[in-house]
Design a protein around this motif. Structure first.
Motif, PDB file in Angstrom:
ATOM      1  N   ILE A 181      37.066  43.966  41.351  1.00 57.20           N
ATOM      2  CA  ILE A 181      38.076  44.074  40.286  1.00 57.20           C
ATOM      3  C   ILE A 181      38.846  42.754  40.205  1.00 57.20           C
ATOM      4  N   ARG A 182      38.932  42.208  39.002  1.00 54.69           N
ATOM      5  CA  ARG A 182      39.530  40.894  38.788  1.00 54.69           C
ATOM      6  C   ARG A 182      40.817  40.993  37.975  1.00 54.69           C
ATOM      7  N   LYS A 183      41.533  39.875  37.910  1.00 55.82           N
ATOM      8  CA  LYS A 183      42.738  39.769  37.092  1.00 55.82           C
ATOM      9  C   LYS A 183      42.370  40.072  35.636  1.00 55.82           C
ATOM     10  N   ASN A 184      43.272  40.699  34.907  1.00 58.03           N
ATOM     11  CA  ASN A 184      43.103  41.133  33.513  1.00 58.03           C
ATOM     12  C   ASN A 184      42.161  42.328  33.348  1.00 58.03           C
ATOM     13  N   LYS A 233      47.023  47.385  33.960  1.00 57.81           N
ATOM     14  CA  LYS A 233      46.311  46.133  33.767  1.00 57.81           C
ATOM     15  C   LYS A 233      46.620  45.260  34.976  1.00 57.81           C
ATOM     16  N   VAL A 234      45.576  44.712  35.593  1.00 63.01           N
ATOM     17  CA  VAL A 234      45.756  43.918  36.802  1.00 63.01           C
ATOM     18  C   VAL A 234      46.311  42.544  36.425  1.00 63.01           C
ATOM     19  N   VAL A 235      47.464  42.177  37.041  1.00 60.40           N
ATOM     20  CA  VAL A 235      48.057  40.864  36.775  1.00 60.40           C
ATOM     21  C   VAL A 235      47.912  39.926  37.966  1.00 60.40           C
ATOM     22  N   GLU A 236      47.620  40.483  39.144  1.00 61.74           N
ATOM     23  CA  GLU A 236      47.477  39.650  40.329  1.00 61.74           C
ATOM     24  C   GLU A 236      46.579  40.353  41.342  1.00 61.74           C
ATOM     25  N   VAL A 237      45.639  39.588  41.921  1.00 68.78           N
ATOM     26  CA  VAL A 237      44.776  40.121  42.971  1.00 68.78           C
ATOM     27  C   VAL A 237      44.770  39.112  44.111  1.00 68.78           C
ATOM     28  N   SER A 238      45.021  39.589  45.324  1.00 72.63           N
ATOM     29  CA  SER A 238      44.865  38.708  46.473  1.00 72.63           C
ATOM     30  C   SER A 238      44.074  39.455  47.531  1.00 72.63           C
TER      31      SER A 238
END
Length: 159
Positions: free
Chosen positions: A27-30, A41-46
Motif C-alpha cells: 500500500i502506497r501514498k495516495n 486516503k493514505v497521506v504518509e507511509v513509513s
C-alpha cells in the motif's frame, strides 16, 4: 435434518464486499486503506526494519475521506489490510430541498434524492451560490463502504 423452514431476511444487497485485502507492504501514498473501520486516503507511509521478532512494520497515516479526520495505524508489512472499494461518480444537480437534501440526475435519467449537502463550508456555499445563480452544476459523489458524500463541484455553464 429437521423439517422446519428457514426464513432469511433479504437486505437488497448483492453480497459484494465493501473492502478487499491487500498486503500492507504494497500500500502506497495516495492509495486507500481502512483504519478503525473508516475509509481513508493514505497521506504518509513509513516502514520500520525487521526487529528481534521478525516482522517489518508499516506505519500508515490516513485522512478519512468523508470527515477529514487524521487516523493512524501500524501493521506488520506481511499482513493483509482492508482496502475500500472507492467510487467517484458525477451527477447533475437538479434541486436543493429545504431540509438539506439534494436531488441529482443520474446517467440513465433517474433521480437520486438520498444525499445530504456536504458539511464542508466552502463547498456548501459554492453549491448553494451556484444553484441560486441558475448555473448548471455537476457534483462528484465519493462512495465507499456504504457511505456517500458530495466531494467536488464542477460548473458546466448557465442553464
Amino acid at each position: 435434518m429437521s423439517d422446519e423452514e428457514h426464513h432469511f431476511e433479504s437486505k437488497a444487497d448483492a453480497g459484494a464486499s465493501k473492502t478487499f485485502p491487500q498486503q500492507a507492504g504494497t500500500i502506497r501514498k495516495n492509495g486507500y486503506i481502512v483504519i478503525k473501520a473508516r475509509a481513508c486516503k493514505v497521506v504518509e507511509v513509513s516502514t520500520s526494519k525487521t526487529g528481534k521478532h521478525g516482522h517489518a512494520k508499516c506505519h500508515f497515516v490516513g485522512i478519512d475521506i468523508f470527515n477529514g479526520k487524521k487516523l493512524e495505524d501500524i501493521v506488520p508489512s506481511s499482513h493483509n489490510c482492508d482496502v475500500p472499494h472507492v467510487n467517484r461518480t458525477d451527477y447533475q444537480l437538479i434541486d436543493i430541498s429545504e431540509d438539506g437534501f439534494v436531488s441529482l440526475l443520474t446517467d440513465n435519467g433517474n433521480t437520486k434524492d438520498d444525499l445530504k449537502l456536504p458539511t464542508d463550508e466552502s463547498l456548501l456555499t459554492q453549491i448553494k451560490d451556484g444553484f441560486a445563480e441558475g448555473k448548471d452544476l455537476v457534483v462528484s459523489v465519493m462512495s465507499a463502504m456504504g457511505e456517500e458524500q458530495i466531494c467536488a463541484l464542477k460548473d458546466i455553464g448557465p442553464k
